[in-house]
Design an enzyme around this catalytic site. Structure first.
Site, short mmCIF file in Angstrom:
data_model
loop_
_atom_site.label_atom_id
_atom_site.label_comp_id
_atom_site.label_asym_id
_atom_site.label_seq_id
_atom_site.Cartn_x
_atom_site.Cartn_y
_atom_site.Cartn_z
N CYS A 185 0.82 -1.22 0.00
CA CYS A 185 0.00 0.00 0.00
C CYS A 185 0.85 1.27 0.00
CB CYS A 185 -0.96 0.00 1.18
SG CYS A 185 -1.92 -1.52 1.26
N HIS A 227 -2.81 6.67 2.63
CA HIS A 227 -3.40 5.48 2.02
C HIS A 227 -4.80 5.28 2.62
CE1 HIS A 227 -4.36 1.45 1.05
NE2 HIS A 227 -4.01 0.95 2.21
N ASN A 281 -10.40 -0.32 0.33
CA ASN A 281 -8.94 -0.26 0.36
C ASN A 281 -8.42 -0.85 -0.95
OD1 ASN A 281 -6.20 -0.85 0.67
ND2 ASN A 281 -6.39 -1.49 2.81
C1 LIG Z 1 -10.09 -4.92 10.24
C2 LIG Z 1 -10.70 -3.84 11.09
C3 LIG Z 1 -11.75 -3.08 10.31
C4 LIG Z 1 -11.37 -4.46 12.31
O1 LIG Z 1 -11.93 -3.45 13.12
P1 LIG Z 1 -11.68 -3.42 14.68
O2 LIG Z 1 -12.44 -2.30 15.22
O3 LIG Z 1 -10.18 -3.42 14.87
O4 LIG Z 1 -12.31 -4.77 15.11
P2 LIG Z 1 -11.63 -5.98 15.89
O5 LIG Z 1 -10.68 -6.70 14.97
O6 LIG Z 1 -11.10 -5.45 17.18
O7 LIG Z 1 -12.88 -6.90 16.13
C5 LIG Z 1 -13.95 -6.48 16.98
C6 LIG Z 1 -15.05 -7.49 16.89
O8 LIG Z 1 -15.71 -7.31 15.61
C7 LIG Z 1 -15.81 -8.58 14.96
N1 LIG Z 1 -15.75 -8.36 13.51
C8 LIG Z 1 -14.68 -8.39 12.70
N2 LIG Z 1 -15.06 -8.14 11.43
C9 LIG Z 1 -16.40 -7.96 11.47
C10 LIG Z 1 -17.36 -7.68 10.48
N3 LIG Z 1 -17.03 -7.53 9.19
N4 LIG Z 1 -18.66 -7.54 10.86
C11 LIG Z 1 -19.01 -7.67 12.14
N5 LIG Z 1 -18.15 -7.96 13.13
C12 LIG Z 1 -16.85 -8.09 12.80
C13 LIG Z 1 -14.63 -9.37 15.47
O9 LIG Z 1 -14.86 -10.75 15.31
C14 LIG Z 1 -14.58 -8.94 16.91
O10 LIG Z 1 -15.54 -9.68 17.64
P3 LIG Z 1 -15.21 -10.18 19.12
O11 LIG Z 1 -15.01 -8.95 19.92
O12 LIG Z 1 -16.45 -10.94 19.45
O13 LIG Z 1 -13.99 -11.02 18.99
C15 LIG Z 1 -9.61 -2.84 11.57
O14 LIG Z 1 -8.78 -3.47 12.54
C16 LIG Z 1 -8.74 -2.32 10.47
O15 LIG Z 1 -9.20 -1.66 9.56
N6 LIG Z 1 -7.42 -2.54 10.57
C17 LIG Z 1 -6.46 -2.11 9.61
C18 LIG Z 1 -6.44 -3.06 8.48
C19 LIG Z 1 -5.65 -2.55 7.31
O16 LIG Z 1 -5.49 -1.39 7.11
N7 LIG Z 1 -5.15 -3.50 6.52
C20 LIG Z 1 -4.47 -3.26 5.32
C21 LIG Z 1 -3.10 -2.81 5.51
S1 LIG Z 1 -2.82 -1.41 4.58
#
Ligand SMILES: CC(C)(COP(=O)(O)OP(=O)(O)OC[C@H]1O[C@@H](n2cnc3c(N)ncnc32)[C@H](O)[C@@H]1OP(=O)(O)O)[C@@H](O)C(=O)NCCC(=O)NCCS
Length: 336
Positions: A120, A256, A286
Site C-alpha cells: 500500500c 493510504h 482499500n
Molecule cells: C479490520 C478492522 C476493520 C477491524 O476493526 P476493529 O475495530 O479493529 O475490530 P476488531 O478486529 O477489534 O474486532 C472487533 C469485533 O468485531 C468482529 N468483527 C470483525 N469483522 C467484522 C465484520 N465484518 N462484521 C461484524 N463484526 C466483525 C470481530 O470478530 C470482533 O468480535 P469479538 O469482539 O467478538 O472477537 C480494523 O482493525 C482495520 O481496519 N485494521 C487495519 C487493516 C488494514 O489497514 N489492513 C491493510 C493494511 S494497509
C-alpha cells in the site's frame, strides 16, 4: 531504518486519470455472504462499497484504461513517454510485468518499464523512484500507475478482511519542469513486521512461521491499525520538519485509504481537521497501491485539489513499509 530527505526536484505532475471496474459490491451484498452488516462496516471503516473486476479483467486492463483517460484529458501523447512504473501487488502474471503490458497497449515505442511492489506504500514509492529518474536527465516523461485487483486475492469467507478490499487504478504523468514540485520524502521499512499482513506466494513461510490463507490476504487488523496510526503522523511530521513547515500549513493530507477511523486518528495526531484528508475508500474500499491516486483524481474532479496546494501523500502497509512525499500540486484543470 528511516530516511527523510529534502528534494531538489525537477518533477511535476502534468496529468492524472483513473479507472474502476463496473461491478459494485455493497455492504449489504457482503452481509448476504458473511456475518456482518452495513452499520458495522460503515462505523468501523467508513467503507460503503467497492468495485470488483470481472473474471477476465486484470490489473493491466485497469491500468491501461486509467492511463488512456489521463492521455485524453490532458492531450498528452503516449509516444512521448519514456518510462512506465506500475505499483501493484496483483500483477496479471509474475512476468511479463503489468508495465510491459501497458507499454504494448499504449503503443509506447521506446521506454523503461517495470513493476514495483511496496504494497500500500507502492504508489508513493513509485513517485519517489520516478522523481529520481527525472533527476538524472535521462528521462523526461514518466507514467506512474497504482493498480490493484485485490478481489482476486480476497477471502470472501473471512469477514475481517473481505469488507475492506477493492479494485481500481490511478495514473499520473510526471514531467521534468524548471520548477520541481517534489519538496521532501520520507521512507521507512520494518521487515520484522512482515507477518502482520500478507498473501502467501511461491513461499508459504515467513520468519520460520507458516503463512496461512493459500495465497489470499491474511492480516492482524488490530496490529496494523495501531502501527499505522502512530507511524504515519510521525513520518508526515518528519517530512515537514525537514523543510521547516508545520502540519497546519498543509492544504491536503492524502494517506493510504485503509480505514476512515485510522485516517481520523492520524489527523487528530497531526492536529489537522479531518476535512483536510483526501481519501477514496468510501466507494472504492482499500485499493492498496491505487488508493492514493484514486483519492487525488476524485479531488481533482470535485475541484477541491488545485494548483498551488501543499499536499502530503503517505502510503503504508505490508512490509511493513511506509513512504511519504511532500509536494506542491502543479496540475491545472483538465483540458477535457
Ligand atoms: C479490520 C478492522 C476493520 C477491524 O476493526 P476493529 O475495530 O479493529 O475490530 P476488531 O478486529 O477489534 O474486532 C472487533 C469485533 O468485531 C468482529 N468483527 C470483525 N469483522 C467484522 C465484520 N465484518 N462484521 C461484524 N463484526 C466483525 C470481530 O470478530 C470482533 O468480535 P469479538 O469482539 O467478538 O472477537 C480494523 O482493525 C482495520 O481496519 N485494521 C487495519 C487493516 C488494514 O489497514 N489492513 C491493510 C493494511 S494497509
Amino acid at each position: 531504518m528511516i530516511r527523510t530527505n529534502e528534494w531538489k526536484s525537477n518533477a511535476a505532475i502534468t496529468g492524472i486519470g483513473s479507472y474502476v471496474p463496473e461491478r459494485r459490491l455493497t455492504n449489504d451484498d457482503l452481509a448476504a455472504m458473511v456475518d456482518t452488516n452495513d452499520e458495522w462496516i460503515v462505523r468501523r471503516t467508513g467503507i460503503r462499497e467497492r468495485r470488483i473486476a470481472a473474471p477476465d479483467e486484470f490489473s493491466s486492463h485497469l491500468a491501461v484504461k486509467a492511463a488512456q483517460q489521463l492521455l485524453a484529458r490532458y492531450a498528452k501523447e503516449a509516444a512521448d513517454i519514456d518510462a512506465v512504473l506500475v505499483a501493484t501487488t496483483t500483477p496479471d502474471t509474475p512476468f511479463p510485468s503489468v508495465a510491459s503490458r501497458v507499454q504494448r497497449a499504449l503503443g509506447i515505442r521506446a521506454c523503461l518499464a517495470f513493476d514495483l511492489n511496496a504494497a500500500c506504500a507502492g504508489f508513493v514509492a513509485a513517485l519517489q523512484a520516478a522523481g529520481g529518474l527525472l533527476q538524472t536527465g535521462a528521462y523526461r516523461k514518466v507514467l506512474v500507475i497504482g493498480v490493484e485487483t485485490l478481489s482476486k486475492i480476497t477471502d470472501y469467507s473471512d469477514r475481517s478482511t473481505c469488507i475492506l478490499f477493492g479494485d481500481g487504478a490511478g495514473a499520473v504523468l510526471l514531467e521534468s519542469a524548471p520548477e520541481g514540485a517534489f519538496i521532501a520524502s520520507d521512507a521507512m521499512t520494518d521487515g520484522s513486521g512482515g507477518g502482520s499482513v500478507y498473501a502467501a506466494g511461491l513461499s508459504t513461510e515467513w520468519d520460520g512461521q507458516p503463512l496461512a490463507g493459500g495465497g489470499k490476504i491474511v492480516q492482524n487488523g488490530r496490529e496494523v491499525y495501531k502501527w499505522a496510526v502512530s507511524h504515519v503522523p510521525e513520518g508526515v511530521r518528519r517530512m515537514l520538519d525537514k523543510v521547516g513547515l508545520e502540519p497546519r500549513e498543509l492544504d491536503w493530507f492524502v494517506p493510504h485509504s485503509a480505514n476512515l477511523r485510522m485516517i481520523e486518528a492520524m489527523c487528530e495526531r497531526l492536529e489537522l481537521p479531518a476535512e483536510k484528508a483526501l481519501y477514496s475508500l468510501t466507494h472504492y474500499g482499500n485499493t492498496s497501491a491505487a488508493s492514493i491516486p484514486l483519492a487525488l483524481d476524485l479531488a481533482v474532479r470535485e475541484g477541491r485539489l488545485a494548483a498551488g496546494h501543499l499536499v502530503a501523500l503517505y502510503g503504508f502497509g505490508s512490509g511493513l513499509s511506509q513512504a511519504g512525499l511532500l509536494l506542491r500540486w502543479t496540475l491545472k484543470s483538465p483540458q477535457k
